[in-house]
Design a protein around this motif. Structure first.
Motif, short mmCIF file in Angstrom:
data_model
loop_
_atom_site.label_atom_id
_atom_site.label_comp_id
_atom_site.label_asym_id
_atom_site.label_seq_id
_atom_site.Cartn_x
_atom_site.Cartn_y
_atom_site.Cartn_z
N ILE A 10 0.88 -1.18 0.00
CA ILE A 10 0.00 0.00 0.00
C ILE A 10 0.91 1.22 0.00
N ASP A 181 -3.16 2.88 -9.85
CA ASP A 181 -3.09 4.25 -9.37
C ASP A 181 -4.33 5.02 -9.81
N VAL A 184 -8.26 4.45 -5.74
CA VAL A 184 -8.19 3.24 -4.92
C VAL A 184 -8.58 3.58 -3.48
N ILE A 189 -10.42 -1.96 -2.99
CA ILE A 189 -9.06 -2.53 -3.06
C ILE A 189 -9.08 -4.06 -3.20
N ILE A 192 -9.62 -4.96 -6.78
CA ILE A 192 -8.43 -4.64 -7.57
C ILE A 192 -7.35 -5.71 -7.36
N ALA A 193 -7.21 -6.14 -6.11
CA ALA A 193 -6.26 -7.22 -5.81
C ALA A 193 -6.74 -8.52 -6.45
N ALA A 197 -3.67 -7.18 -9.15
CA ALA A 197 -2.69 -6.15 -8.76
C ALA A 197 -2.02 -6.54 -7.44
N THR A 199 0.18 -3.89 -5.93
CA THR A 199 0.68 -2.62 -5.41
C THR A 199 -0.42 -1.57 -5.58
N PHE A 200 -0.78 -0.92 -4.48
CA PHE A 200 -1.99 -0.10 -4.46
C PHE A 200 -1.62 1.33 -4.06
N SER A 202 -2.67 5.07 -3.31
CA SER A 202 -3.89 5.73 -2.88
C SER A 202 -3.57 7.09 -2.28
N LEU A 223 -7.32 -6.63 1.96
CA LEU A 223 -6.34 -7.40 1.18
C LEU A 223 -6.09 -8.77 1.81
#
Ligand code: DX5
Ligand code: ZN
Length: 234
Positions: A10, A181, A184, A189, A192-193, A197, A199-200, A202, A223
């Motif tokens: 994160i 990017d 987020v 999240i 998205i994971a 992904a 790497t988040f 925010s 996550l």
């Protein structure tokens, strides 16, 4: 996904920090559980907004921020600034293929300077721009908003692209981070994971909240659910 939650980063974007207190704000999000700092550089040319340059990144280093700082260059041309950011102490330099005449040369410059190199895909940029660049890459960053401003809404079409890129990375057999990017937050999240992904990034969701630790903690918790589900389905 098969990652453990500690493989998932994160990364608060200081674009939405209180810029008069950038050092303190950076230290605060790291203490609150952020893994690294995302540093958005905008030039009012490649994108319609203007932020900060390499001396400001250097100032964060001088202030005592030792965590990795990832410089996201939304600037055209990019090459001279790559040199400045290498010198200032960027851990990763992320560039847009549309913003440089010679993508391979720019990536090489980043790698020769000892930083990790990444390419950033705008919402309408197709993944095949990466085909002959993968071997140089440490990161791929999917823009899930149009670059230039914090606080925009996550574009749902990004999930499909994240899935395609996850497959591409697996096929390449290379160890490439897949970052997202824009827009987020703790609500989206997990999806998205789930799309692939790791790497988040925010900005407004973290810095716009009154309790950075609680916000990053809520993201981490979301996550953890995805990482656990990934392990079960392996
Ligand atoms: C947008 C920037 C982002 C921005 C994200 O051009 O690249 O890093 O800070 O901000 P949020 O999380 O508010 O969308
Ligand atoms: Zn960014």
């Amino acid at each position: 996904m098969s990652e453990s939650v500690s493989d998932l980063w994160i990364t608060p974007s200081v674009l939405s920090a209180d810029l008069a207190r950038l050092g303190e704000e950076s230290a605060a999000v790291l203490a609150a559980g952020g893994d690294r700092i995302h540093f958005d550089v905008m030039d009012n040319h490649y994108v319609p907004n203007l932020t900060f340059g390499a001396p400001v990144l250097k100032a964060l280093r001088d202030y005592g921020i030792t965590a990795p700082i990832d410089a996201h260059l939304m600037v055209k041309p990019t090459d001279r600034l790559i040199g400045d950011f290498l010198e200032a102490g960027a851990a990763t330099i992320l560039i847009h293929p549309e913003a440089t005449e010679h993508v391979d040369r720019s990536l090489q410059k980043i790698l020769d300077g000892g930083a990790a190199a990444g390419l950033v895909l705008n919402p309408a940029t197709p993944p095949d721009v990466l085909d002959f660049a993968m071997w140089r890459l440490d990161w791929i960053l999917v823009m899930s908003v149009n670059p230039g401003f914090g606080g925009q809404k996550f574009l749902p079409e990004s999930l499909r692209k994240i899935g395609m890129l996850r497959e591409k990375i697996e096929k390449s057999g290379r160890d490439i981070r897949l970052a997202v990017d824009g827009g987020v937050d703790a609500e989206n999240i997990a999806a998205i994971a789930g799309a692939g992904a790791d790497t988040f990034i925010s900005g407004s969701a973290v810095f716009g909240s009154s309790d950075y630790k609680a916000t990053i903690g809520a993201m981490r918790e979301a996550l953890a659910g995805v990482a656990a589900a990934g392990r079960e389905t392996r």
